[in-house]
Design a protein around this motif. Structure first.
Motif, PDB file in Angstrom:
ATOM      1  N   TYR A   1      15.695  -2.775   5.124  1.00  0.00           N
ATOM      2  CA  TYR A   1      14.678  -2.246   4.228  1.00  0.00           C
ATOM      3  C   TYR A   1      13.323  -2.885   4.520  1.00  0.00           C
ATOM      4  CZ  TYR A   1      16.760  -6.357   1.981  1.00  0.00           C
ATOM      5  OH  TYR A   1      17.299  -7.595   1.737  1.00  0.00           O
ATOM      6  N   MET A   2      12.267  -2.084   4.441  1.00  0.00           N
ATOM      7  CA  MET A   2      10.913  -2.521   4.788  1.00  0.00           C
ATOM      8  C   MET A   2       9.909  -1.929   3.813  1.00  0.00           C
ATOM      9  SD  MET A   2      11.510  -1.631   8.801  1.00  0.00           S
ATOM     10  CE  MET A   2      13.266  -1.363   9.107  1.00  0.00           C
ATOM     11  N   ARG A   3       8.758  -2.571   3.717  1.00  0.00           N
ATOM     12  CA  ARG A   3       7.745  -2.141   2.757  1.00  0.00           C
ATOM     13  C   ARG A   3       6.724  -1.175   3.341  1.00  0.00           C
ATOM     14  NH1 ARG A   3       5.281  -7.561   0.550  1.00  0.00           N
ATOM     15  NH2 ARG A   3       5.553  -8.101   2.738  1.00  0.00           N
ATOM     16  N   HIS A   4       6.637  -1.112   4.662  1.00  0.00           N
ATOM     17  CA  HIS A   4       5.572  -0.329   5.286  1.00  0.00           C
ATOM     18  C   HIS A   4       6.113   0.620   6.352  1.00  0.00           C
ATOM     19  CE1 HIS A   4       2.623  -2.980   3.366  1.00  0.00           C
ATOM     20  NE2 HIS A   4       3.357  -3.988   3.790  1.00  0.00           N
ATOM     21  N   ARG A   5       5.500   1.796   6.445  1.00  0.00           N
ATOM     22  CA  ARG A   5       5.859   2.762   7.467  1.00  0.00           C
ATOM     23  C   ARG A   5       5.672   2.173   8.868  1.00  0.00           C
ATOM     24  NH1 ARG A   5       8.584   7.196   8.745  1.00  0.00           N
ATOM     25  NH2 ARG A   5       7.975   8.192   6.803  1.00  0.00           N
ATOM     26  N   GLU A   6       4.584   1.403   9.059  1.00  0.00           N
ATOM     27  CA  GLU A   6       4.310   0.832  10.371  1.00  0.00           C
ATOM     28  C   GLU A   6       5.420  -0.129  10.811  1.00  0.00           C
ATOM     29  OE1 GLU A   6       0.756   2.309   8.426  1.00  0.00           O
ATOM     30  OE2 GLU A   6       2.268   0.841   7.803  1.00  0.00           O
ATOM     31  N   THR A   7       5.980  -0.859   9.853  1.00  0.00           N
ATOM     32  CA  THR A   7       7.077  -1.775  10.175  1.00  0.00           C
ATOM     33  C   THR A   7       8.305  -1.009  10.623  1.00  0.00           C
ATOM     34  OG1 THR A   7       6.249  -3.280   8.464  1.00  0.00           O
ATOM     35  CG2 THR A   7       8.455  -3.712   9.324  1.00  0.00           C
ATOM     36  N   LEU A   8       8.598   0.083   9.933  1.00  0.00           N
ATOM     37  CA  LEU A   8       9.737   0.917  10.305  1.00  0.00           C
ATOM     38  C   LEU A   8       9.539   1.531  11.685  1.00  0.00           C
ATOM     39  CD1 LEU A   8      12.425   2.316   9.620  1.00  0.00           C
ATOM     40  CD2 LEU A   8      11.091   4.122   8.514  1.00  0.00           C
ATOM     41  N   ASP A   9       8.315   2.015  11.964  1.00  0.00           N
ATOM     42  CA  ASP A   9       8.043   2.661  13.246  1.00  0.00           C
ATOM     43  C   ASP A   9       8.199   1.700  14.418  1.00  0.00           C
ATOM     44  OD1 ASP A   9       7.536   5.025  11.946  1.00  0.00           O
ATOM     45  OD2 ASP A   9       5.353   4.790  11.949  1.00  0.00           O
ATOM     46  N   SER A  10       7.913   0.420  14.189  1.00  0.00           N
ATOM     47  CA  SER A  10       8.008  -0.568  15.271  1.00  0.00           C
ATOM     48  C   SER A  10       9.350  -1.301  15.282  1.00  0.00           C
ATOM     49  CB  SER A  10       6.877  -1.600  15.133  1.00  0.00           C
ATOM     50  OG  SER A  10       6.990  -2.318  13.904  1.00  0.00           O
TER      51      SER A  10
ATOM     52  N   GLU B   1       0.829  -1.179   0.000  1.00  0.00           N
ATOM     53  CA  GLU B   1       0.000   0.000   0.000  1.00  0.00           C
ATOM     54  C   GLU B   1       0.872   1.240   0.000  1.00  0.00           C
ATOM     55  OE1 GLU B   1      -3.759  -1.792   2.557  1.00  0.00           O
ATOM     56  OE2 GLU B   1      -2.643  -0.070   3.246  1.00  0.00           O
ATOM     57  N   ARG B   2       0.526   2.209  -0.773  1.00  0.00           N
ATOM     58  CA  ARG B   2       1.316   3.447  -0.858  1.00  0.00           C
ATOM     59  C   ARG B   2       0.990   4.321   0.339  1.00  0.00           C
ATOM     60  NH1 ARG B   2       4.239   5.908  -4.614  1.00  0.00           N
ATOM     61  NH2 ARG B   2       4.386   8.188  -4.592  1.00  0.00           N
ATOM     62  N   THR B   3       2.014   4.791   1.020  1.00  0.00           N
ATOM     63  CA  THR B   3       1.826   5.670   2.157  1.00  0.00           C
ATOM     64  C   THR B   3       2.351   7.049   1.820  1.00  0.00           C
ATOM     65  OG1 THR B   3       3.958   5.017   3.059  1.00  0.00           O
ATOM     66  CG2 THR B   3       2.041   3.758   3.781  1.00  0.00           C
ATOM     67  N   LYS B   4       1.949   8.049   2.615  1.00  0.00           N
ATOM     68  CA  LYS B   4       2.361   9.420   2.351  1.00  0.00           C
ATOM     69  C   LYS B   4       2.967  10.024   3.614  1.00  0.00           C
ATOM     70  CE  LYS B   4      -1.112  10.218  -1.224  1.00  0.00           C
ATOM     71  NZ  LYS B   4      -2.232  11.047  -1.666  1.00  0.00           N
ATOM     72  N   PRO B   5       4.209   9.649   3.935  1.00  0.00           N
ATOM     73  CA  PRO B   5       4.848  10.214   5.122  1.00  0.00           C
ATOM     74  C   PRO B   5       5.165  11.690   4.916  1.00  0.00           C
ATOM     75  CG  PRO B   5       6.424   8.972   3.834  1.00  0.00           C
ATOM     76  CD  PRO B   5       5.076   8.763   3.183  1.00  0.00           C
TER      77      PRO B   5
END
Length: 200
Positions: free
Chosen positions: A90-99, A20-24
């Protein structure tokens, strides 16, 4: 300065899934990176590039990539790739990076230079294999030709980090001196070069 070079063909490894495309809320850099400058003139992705990484999210920066890099295929199907500044995982999702919590010490390697605003660390590819592999994969996104990704034991990597006050956001502290560091870039060299090259 002209537009970034056109992308090359994608590399494949394993079957992957879409992301899913996120917009940080990040700064956008799509030309050759310059500090604290926002750019927005990256070339549009073509149909052939639709499954390739279009940009990386590294700290507070959103950076448009120039070339394909042989990340596992499940990651190349994500237009955005989120990268930990500390271990370069490297990760695909912002939530993965945040955790994400990196268990390894940072900075890695031996400090070879330091001044009031920056520090340079010598990292042995044999002693810090995964970190240096991630470093090479990241750099391939901005280099047309780079062949070293996995056989890196014969190389030394010199990683440049900027230094910030302890209250800085998006950087990582060293428990030894309470200084916080942010990844800037690197160069590498062979431990034993037949041609006596200073850079690799």
């Amino acid at each position: 300065m002209g537009k970034p070079p056109a992308k090359k063909g994608k590399h494949t490894a394993h079957a992957g899934t879409s992301n899913e495309r996120t917009k940080p809320s990040t700064q956008v850099c799509s030309k050759r990176p310059t500090a604290s400058v926002t750019h927005s003139n990256a070339p549009n992705a073509t149909a052939d590039e639709a499954s390739e990484i279009q940009r990386i999210i590294l700290g507070k920066y959103s950076i448009a990539v120039w070339y394909a890099s042989p990340y596992p295929d499940e990651y190349t199907h994500a237009r955005d790739l989120f990268i930990c500044q500390q271990c370069l995982k490297y990760m695909r999702h912002r939530e993965t990076l945040d955790s994400h919590v990196c268990p390894d010490p940072f900075p890695r390697g031996r400090r070879v230079y330091e001044d009031a605003t920056s520090a340079l660390f010598e990292v042995d590819g044999k002693a810090h294999t995964l970190y240096c592999q991630n470093l090479c994969l990241l750099s391939k996104l901005f280099l047309d030709q780079k062949t070293i990704y996995y056989d890196i034991g014969g190389f030394l990597f010199y990683v440049l980090l900027s230094k910030q006050p302890a209250t800085a956001v998006g950087s990582f502290s060293s428990p030894a001196d309470a200084t916080e560091y942010t990844f800037v870039g690197y160069f590498s060299k062979e431990k034993s070069s037949v041609e006596r090259n200073n850079l690799a």
